[in-house]
Design a protein around this motif. Structure first.
Motif, PDB file in Angstrom:
ATOM      1  N   GLY A  15      50.132  42.469  24.642  1.00  0.00           N
ATOM      2  CA  GLY A  15      50.985  41.536  24.750  1.00  0.00           C
ATOM      3  C   GLY A  15      50.465  39.947  24.762  1.00  0.00           C
ATOM      4  O   GLY A  15      51.181  39.368  24.064  1.00  0.00           O
ATOM      5  N   GLY A  16      49.016  39.809  25.122  1.00  0.00           N
ATOM      6  CA  GLY A  16      48.290  38.615  25.121  1.00  0.00           C
ATOM      7  C   GLY A  16      48.265  38.393  23.357  1.00  0.00           C
ATOM      8  O   GLY A  16      48.376  37.132  22.938  1.00  0.00           O
ATOM      9  N   ARG A  17      47.590  39.516  22.495  1.00  0.00           N
ATOM     10  CA  ARG A  17      47.458  39.007  21.235  1.00  0.00           C
ATOM     11  C   ARG A  17      48.621  39.026  20.445  1.00  0.00           C
ATOM     12  O   ARG A  17      48.612  38.169  19.509  1.00  0.00           O
ATOM     13  N   THR A  18      49.835  39.619  20.855  1.00  0.00           N
ATOM     14  CA  THR A  18      50.998  39.634  19.972  1.00  0.00           C
ATOM     15  C   THR A  18      52.092  38.442  20.333  1.00  0.00           C
ATOM     16  O   THR A  18      52.490  37.709  19.733  1.00  0.00           O
ATOM     17  N   PHE A  19      52.339  38.330  21.730  1.00  0.00           N
ATOM     18  CA  PHE A  19      53.428  37.616  22.273  1.00  0.00           C
ATOM     19  C   PHE A  19      52.964  36.195  22.572  1.00  0.00           C
ATOM     20  O   PHE A  19      53.630  35.299  23.054  1.00  0.00           O
ATOM     21  N   ASP A 248      67.095  40.795  18.197  1.00  0.00           N
ATOM     22  CA  ASP A 248      66.209  39.594  17.823  1.00  0.00           C
ATOM     23  C   ASP A 248      65.145  40.007  16.775  1.00  0.00           C
ATOM     24  O   ASP A 248      64.405  40.759  17.439  1.00  0.00           O
ATOM     25  N   GLY A 249      64.835  39.269  15.854  1.00  0.00           N
ATOM     26  CA  GLY A 249      63.850  39.485  14.949  1.00  0.00           C
ATOM     27  C   GLY A 249      62.565  39.195  15.311  1.00  0.00           C
ATOM     28  O   GLY A 249      61.550  39.129  14.632  1.00  0.00           O
ATOM     29  N   LEU A 254      56.337  38.865  15.007  1.00  0.00           N
ATOM     30  CA  LEU A 254      55.164  38.431  15.495  1.00  0.00           C
ATOM     31  C   LEU A 254      54.233  40.009  15.452  1.00  0.00           C
ATOM     32  O   LEU A 254      52.832  39.781  15.233  1.00  0.00           O
ATOM     33  N   LYS A 255      54.698  41.007  15.573  1.00  0.00           N
ATOM     34  CA  LYS A 255      54.167  42.326  15.149  1.00  0.00           C
ATOM     35  C   LYS A 255      53.583  42.385  13.891  1.00  0.00           C
ATOM     36  O   LYS A 255      52.661  43.118  13.571  1.00  0.00           O
ATOM     37  N   ALA A 256      54.582  41.833  12.907  1.00  0.00           N
ATOM     38  CA  ALA A 256      53.936  41.517  11.550  1.00  0.00           C
ATOM     39  C   ALA A 256      52.988  40.754  11.155  1.00  0.00           C
ATOM     40  O   ALA A 256      52.346  40.457  10.001  1.00  0.00           O
ATOM     41  N   GLY A 257      52.296  39.956  12.395  1.00  0.00           N
ATOM     42  CA  GLY A 257      51.345  39.046  11.917  1.00  0.00           C
ATOM     43  C   GLY A 257      51.969  37.599  11.471  1.00  0.00           C
ATOM     44  O   GLY A 257      50.918  36.758  11.288  1.00  0.00           O
ATOM     45  N   ARG A 258      53.061  37.376  11.809  1.00  0.00           N
ATOM     46  CA  ARG A 258      53.717  36.233  11.262  1.00  0.00           C
ATOM     47  C   ARG A 258      53.696  35.388  12.699  1.00  0.00           C
ATOM     48  O   ARG A 258      53.650  35.752  13.857  1.00  0.00           O
TER      49      ARG A 258
END
Length: 340
Positions: A15-19, A248-249, A254-258
């Motif tokens: 959660g912290g890392r991605t969102f 929603d994309g 975010l999971k793809a590193g964008r």
């Protein structure tokens, strides 16, 4: 950056890392100081992904480093305790959802923030989803008449995934978003009825019906074991029905590193094939989607810290949401609708 709000993050799991970290780091009016984590692997990931951010052993150490605000992204069982600790240090607090396990715990944290004179908000990022923002626009414009029934789903086919005790179950996890959106759109509810099922220790499938003061009926579904997920939204009005099929994309991005930092104005833009439609019988008219704007949350919170705008999510909304979720659990246990 001279007037940027100095922000820290507690927790650097998924959660912290991605969102959180990418959106905190992308906000122009925020200075990302670092993360509270004692996990060596997490510290290594932080150094690789945000080399300018420091790792801290405690919230106290973060406060001593000059932090003004903190985001909490840890298991829900720790939210209330960590929020109270941050408040005691005079830090403004953003807490991930689910905010707490119960409404009484939510009221305690909200009261503590008020007593200390610090700001408190909850990360209801789904208010900034492309489809939700589009739906609000269409309702405001009366594009399909007066809403009668609001159907909203987070359904996925991942039967091997078992909700952990630290997450509070699917009703609390998905329900925190679904209930919040239903109340934002349709106003307060007076009655809740819920059915909850689970194949493990906690629920992984639920249905929740809310009757709103204005007469709208909200039907909400959340599941990790739905083999044929229904549409994300089906909202029936007096002159038509709005349907959105996909999700929603921004989460996938975010999971793809964008992040908003590298995508700029392309952040949150939905492809035309993902747009919703307004139906009147067999005729469906495609509707342009608003941009998804998760990137607006942290700038709005930072502006509120500087006294330059309202909180992105009022803490009173969080107490209201938790009250509904408590009633849903009571209804699921008793098999009866619960008055709110």
């Amino acid at each position: 950056m001279s007037d940027a709000v100095r922000f820290g993050l507690v927790g650097y799991g998924s959660g912290g890392r991605t969102f959180h970290a990418p959106l905190i780091a992308s906000a122009a009016n925020v200075e990302f100081l670092g993360v509270v984590t004692t996990n060596d692997e997490r510290r290594k990931q932080l150094a690789e992904q945000h080399p300018g951010a420091a790792a801290f052993d405690s919230i106290g150490a973060l406060a001593e480093a000059g932090a003004e605000a903190v985001a909490i992204s840890t298991p829900v069982t720790t939210h209330a305790e960590l929020a109270l600790e941050a408040i005691s240090h005079g830090l403004h607090v953003v807490c991930d959802k689910p905010f707490t396990l119960t409404a009484p715990a939510a009221r305690e944290v909200v009261a503590a923030a008020k007593d200390k004179g610090v700001l408190l908000s909850v990360y209801q990022n789904r208010r900034y989803d492309s489809d939700f923002r589009t739906l609000r626009r269409l309702i405001d414009d009366g594009q399909f008449g007066t809403v009668r029934r609001f159907e909203s789903r987070f359904e996925r086919w991942a039967p091997e995934r078992k909700p952990g005790a630290a997450g509070g179950g699917t009703l609390l996890d998905f329900g925190s978003h679904l209930v919040d959106q239903a109340l934002v759109l349709n106003g307060p509810a007076v009655r809740a009825y819920a059915e909850v099922r689970g194949s493990g220790e906690l629920d992984d499938d639920f249905f929740l019906a809310l009757h709103h003061v204005n007469g709208v009926e909200s039907h909400l579904w959340g599941s990790w074991r739905q083999g044929a997920p229904g549409p994300r939204y089906r909202v029936a009005g007096t002159t038509g029905t709005f349907v959105v099929v996909g999700v929603d994309g921004q989460e996938a991005a975010l999971k793809a590193g964008r992040s908003p930092a590298d995508l700029g104005d392309e952040w949150g833009v939905e492809p035309e094939e993902s747009w919703g439609r307004i139906y009147r019988g067999d005729d469906g008219t495609k509707v342009r989607s608003e941009r998804g704007r998760w990137d607006l949350y942290y700038p709005a919170f930072a502006a509120a810290v500087r006294g330059e705008g309202p909180l992105p999510v009022d803490p009173a909304d969080v107490v209201r949401n938790m009250t509904v979720l408590d009633a849903a659990r009571e209804s699921a246990r008793s098999g009866q609708a619960v008055r709110l």
